[in-house]
Design a protein around this motif. Structure first.
Motif, mmCIF file in Angstrom:
data_model
loop_
_atom_site.group_PDB
_atom_site.id
_atom_site.type_symbol
_atom_site.label_atom_id
_atom_site.label_comp_id
_atom_site.label_asym_id
_atom_site.label_seq_id
_atom_site.Cartn_x
_atom_site.Cartn_y
_atom_site.Cartn_z
ATOM 1 N N PHE A 170 -3.845 7.136 -8.365
ATOM 2 C CA PHE A 170 -3.816 5.759 -7.829
ATOM 3 C C PHE A 170 -2.549 5.571 -6.982
ATOM 4 C CE2 PHE A 170 -7.052 4.286 -10.884
ATOM 5 C CZ PHE A 170 -7.656 3.276 -10.153
ATOM 6 N N ASP A 171 -1.402 6.001 -7.539
ATOM 7 C CA ASP A 171 -0.131 5.769 -6.851
ATOM 8 C C ASP A 171 -0.035 6.567 -5.548
ATOM 9 O OD1 ASP A 171 0.488 4.132 -8.971
ATOM 10 O OD2 ASP A 171 1.672 5.637 -10.031
ATOM 11 N N LYS A 172 -0.576 7.792 -5.562
ATOM 12 C CA LYS A 172 -0.469 8.634 -4.362
ATOM 13 C C LYS A 172 -1.405 8.165 -3.249
ATOM 14 C CE LYS A 172 1.545 12.759 -6.391
ATOM 15 N NZ LYS A 172 1.276 14.075 -7.008
ATOM 16 N N VAL A 173 -2.641 7.786 -3.597
ATOM 17 C CA VAL A 173 -3.530 7.295 -2.529
ATOM 18 C C VAL A 173 -2.981 5.971 -1.992
ATOM 19 C CG1 VAL A 173 -5.592 8.520 -3.359
ATOM 20 C CG2 VAL A 173 -5.278 6.132 -4.004
ATOM 21 N N GLY A 174 -2.371 5.195 -2.869
ATOM 22 C CA GLY A 174 -1.754 3.930 -2.444
ATOM 23 C C GLY A 174 -0.613 4.182 -1.471
ATOM 24 N N LYS A 175 0.169 5.204 -1.751
ATOM 25 C CA LYS A 175 1.298 5.541 -0.873
ATOM 26 C C LYS A 175 0.786 5.919 0.524
ATOM 27 C CE LYS A 175 5.628 8.066 -1.182
ATOM 28 N NZ LYS A 175 6.421 8.980 -1.977
ATOM 29 N N ALA A 220 -8.911 14.979 -0.514
ATOM 30 C CA ALA A 220 -10.103 14.476 0.184
ATOM 31 C C ALA A 220 -9.808 13.100 0.780
ATOM 32 C CB ALA A 220 -11.274 14.398 -0.794
ATOM 33 N N PHE A 221 -9.063 12.287 0.045
ATOM 34 C CA PHE A 221 -8.728 10.941 0.524
ATOM 35 C C PHE A 221 -7.806 11.021 1.747
ATOM 36 C CE2 PHE A 221 -6.387 6.910 0.461
ATOM 37 C CZ PHE A 221 -7.446 6.011 0.409
ATOM 38 N N MET A 222 -6.892 11.979 1.722
ATOM 39 C CA MET A 222 -5.962 12.147 2.841
ATOM 40 C C MET A 222 -6.749 12.531 4.104
ATOM 41 S SD MET A 222 -2.485 14.313 2.630
ATOM 42 C CE MET A 222 -3.241 15.890 2.823
ATOM 43 N N GLN A 223 -7.719 13.444 3.939
ATOM 44 C CA GLN A 223 -8.563 13.859 5.077
ATOM 45 C C GLN A 223 -9.384 12.681 5.604
ATOM 46 O OE1 GLN A 223 -8.100 16.603 6.385
ATOM 47 N NE2 GLN A 223 -7.123 17.802 4.772
ATOM 48 N N LEU A 225 -8.625 9.503 5.475
ATOM 49 C CA LEU A 225 -7.772 8.588 6.241
ATOM 50 C C LEU A 225 -7.433 9.192 7.606
ATOM 51 C CD1 LEU A 225 -5.139 7.067 3.767
ATOM 52 C CD2 LEU A 225 -7.261 6.051 4.580
ATOM 53 N N LYS A 226 -7.165 10.496 7.608
ATOM 54 C CA LYS A 226 -6.774 11.182 8.844
ATOM 55 C C LYS A 226 -7.898 11.074 9.885
ATOM 56 C CE LYS A 226 -4.675 15.612 9.783
ATOM 57 N NZ LYS A 226 -4.495 16.947 9.250
ATOM 58 N N LYS A 227 -9.118 11.357 9.413
ATOM 59 C CA LYS A 227 -10.283 11.338 10.309
ATOM 60 C C LYS A 227 -10.518 9.920 10.870
ATOM 61 C CE LYS A 227 -14.955 11.686 9.540
ATOM 62 N NZ LYS A 227 -15.799 11.708 8.378
ATOM 63 N N ASN A 228 -10.481 8.951 9.990
ATOM 64 C CA ASN A 228 -10.799 7.584 10.410
ATOM 65 C C ASN A 228 -9.695 6.933 11.236
ATOM 66 O OD1 ASN A 228 -13.539 6.699 9.309
ATOM 67 N ND2 ASN A 228 -12.602 7.765 7.583
ATOM 68 N N THR A 229 -8.429 7.251 10.930
ATOM 69 C CA THR A 229 -7.351 6.640 11.723
ATOM 70 C C THR A 229 -7.228 7.322 13.100
ATOM 71 O OG1 THR A 229 -5.766 7.985 10.498
ATOM 72 C CG2 THR A 229 -5.919 5.677 9.853
ATOM 73 N N ALA A 230 -7.790 8.552 13.203
ATOM 74 C CA ALA A 230 -7.779 9.217 14.520
ATOM 75 C C ALA A 230 -8.711 8.467 15.472
ATOM 76 C CB ALA A 230 -8.231 10.659 14.372
ATOM 77 N N ASN A 231 -9.804 7.901 14.914
ATOM 78 C CA ASN A 231 -10.762 7.139 15.734
ATOM 79 C C ASN A 231 -10.300 5.703 15.952
ATOM 80 O OD1 ASN A 231 -12.407 9.362 15.682
ATOM 81 N ND2 ASN A 231 -13.573 8.654 13.895
#
Ligand code: KG4
Ligand code: ZN
Length: 340
Positions: A170-175, A220-223, A225-231
């Protein structure tokens, strides 16, 4: 003759919360928790700062818990403290303080395992006997465990995380979404404003058996975010409530799945939740629904006793006192890696 109930002062200093509590028999007289805020600016706990804060607050919180309980030092019958697991410097403060008090007052010292105390938080202010044996899902910032609880003092680990803890996830995805530390409570709050809990989906990253793994879902969550924020660079801002609802739903489902497996294997008739993440509203709801469906007894600590507190240490010490399980004052040392 009416036997006088024993008064136990308990100290909890395993991590970043300085806490003290007093029980009279099983009754909680007072419970004080002082949460350290200094770590927020660093996005995680700084151990050296945590131990310094413990030193600063231990005397005031012990004085406050004594005065709220209307007791004097001479009224105490035992001193309990968290021996581990936790941060060495923080544990050292509680251990030394408890030893000093036990020696000065000439009363027994009781050491408590922090993870046992989380499980026993279920019995703070509980009337009657729990239905033993039961399986407890303990989910905190440092641990994720499935515990088979035979009685108050006999419990064994039947599953645990192989990497990150659920609270850590929870804390890491929040960060990653720039939420303040610890992010668990904020994700819980934002998720309640989400439209649906499975708008965004994430891959299955479970390990077999009763152990857990949360590091894969974090990647998986980091990927994601990466994919969606690139768009769309504003993706997080625009979707924060739905993202929180979706990732929370995924983490909760992962935990519940393992709890179900543990119940099937052990055939228990009762289950329990414990640890900081047990305060999560979606997890509490999901466990309640599951218990209702399967006609299981369910124990859940009140929210203030899910996160670190000394009331849970005091209740654990109460049962240890009854079993005369005392610790030699001279050889007591903090144990950062204390086994379950
Ligand atoms: O048990 P705890 O106070 O400390 C440890 O022993 O680790 O647990 C702290 C953890 C943190 O990771 C925090 O984010 C999480 O519990 N937490 C929550 C909630 N409240 C606390 N996670 C999700 N939802 C919550 N409402
Ligand atoms: Zn804890």
């Amino acid at each position: 003759m009416i036997l006088k109930q024993i008064n136990i002062l308990a100290i909890e200093s395993s991590c970043d919360d300085a806490a003290a509590a007093i029980v009279n028999g099983k009754d909680l007289l007072s419970s004080i928790v002082s949460t350290q805020t200094i770590h927020q600016q660093y996005g995680g706990i700084v151990p050296e700062l945590a131990s310094r804060d413990h030193q600063k607050y231990i005397v005031p919180i012990v004085s406050q818990t004594l005065s709220e309980s209307n007791l004097k030092l001479a009224d105490l019958n035992a001193i309990a403290y968290t021996q581990g697991p936790g941060l060495l410097g923080s544990l050292m403060v509680g251990c030394c303080f408890a030893k000093g008090m036990a020696l000065a007052l000439g009363i027994p010292l009781i050491s408590v395992n922090h993870m046992h105390a989380h499980v026993l938080a279920n019995f703070i202010e509980m009337q009657g006997q729990p239905l033993f044996p039961f399986v407890c899902l303990t989910v905190s910032g440092g641990h994720t465990q499935l515990v088979y609880v035979e009685d108050y003092l006999n419990m064994r680990l039947i599953g645990e995380t192989l990497d990150d803890a659920m609270g850590e996830a929870f804390d890491k995805v929040g960060k990653m979404m720039n939420l303040p530390y610890p992010a668990g409570p904020t994700i819980d709050e934002y998720a309640q404003k989400g439209r649906i809990s499975h708008l965004f989906t994430f891959p299955d990253t479970q390990v077999p058996g009763l152990n857990f793994s949360f590091s894969g879902i974090k990647t998986a969550f980091m990927q994601f975010l990466k994919k969606n924020t690139a768009n769309d660079s504003d993706f997080i801002e625009k979707n924060i409530y739905d993202i929180c609802a979706s990732i929370q739903n995924k983490l909760v489902n992962m935990a519940i799945y393992k709890l179900r497996c543990a119940v099937q294997q052990t055939k228990v008739k009762a289950i329990a939740l414990a640890g900081g993440v047990a305060a999560n509203s979606a997890l509490r709801k999901a466990v309640t629904n599951y218990a209702e469906q399967k006609f299981l007894h369910l124990y859940m600590p009140q929210k203030q006793y899910c996160t670190d507190n000394a009331a849970m240490v005091a209740i654990a010490a109460h049962y240890k006192f009854l079993a005369k399980d005392f610790q030699d004052v001279h050889s007591a040392v903090p144990m950062p890696r204390l086994e379950f």
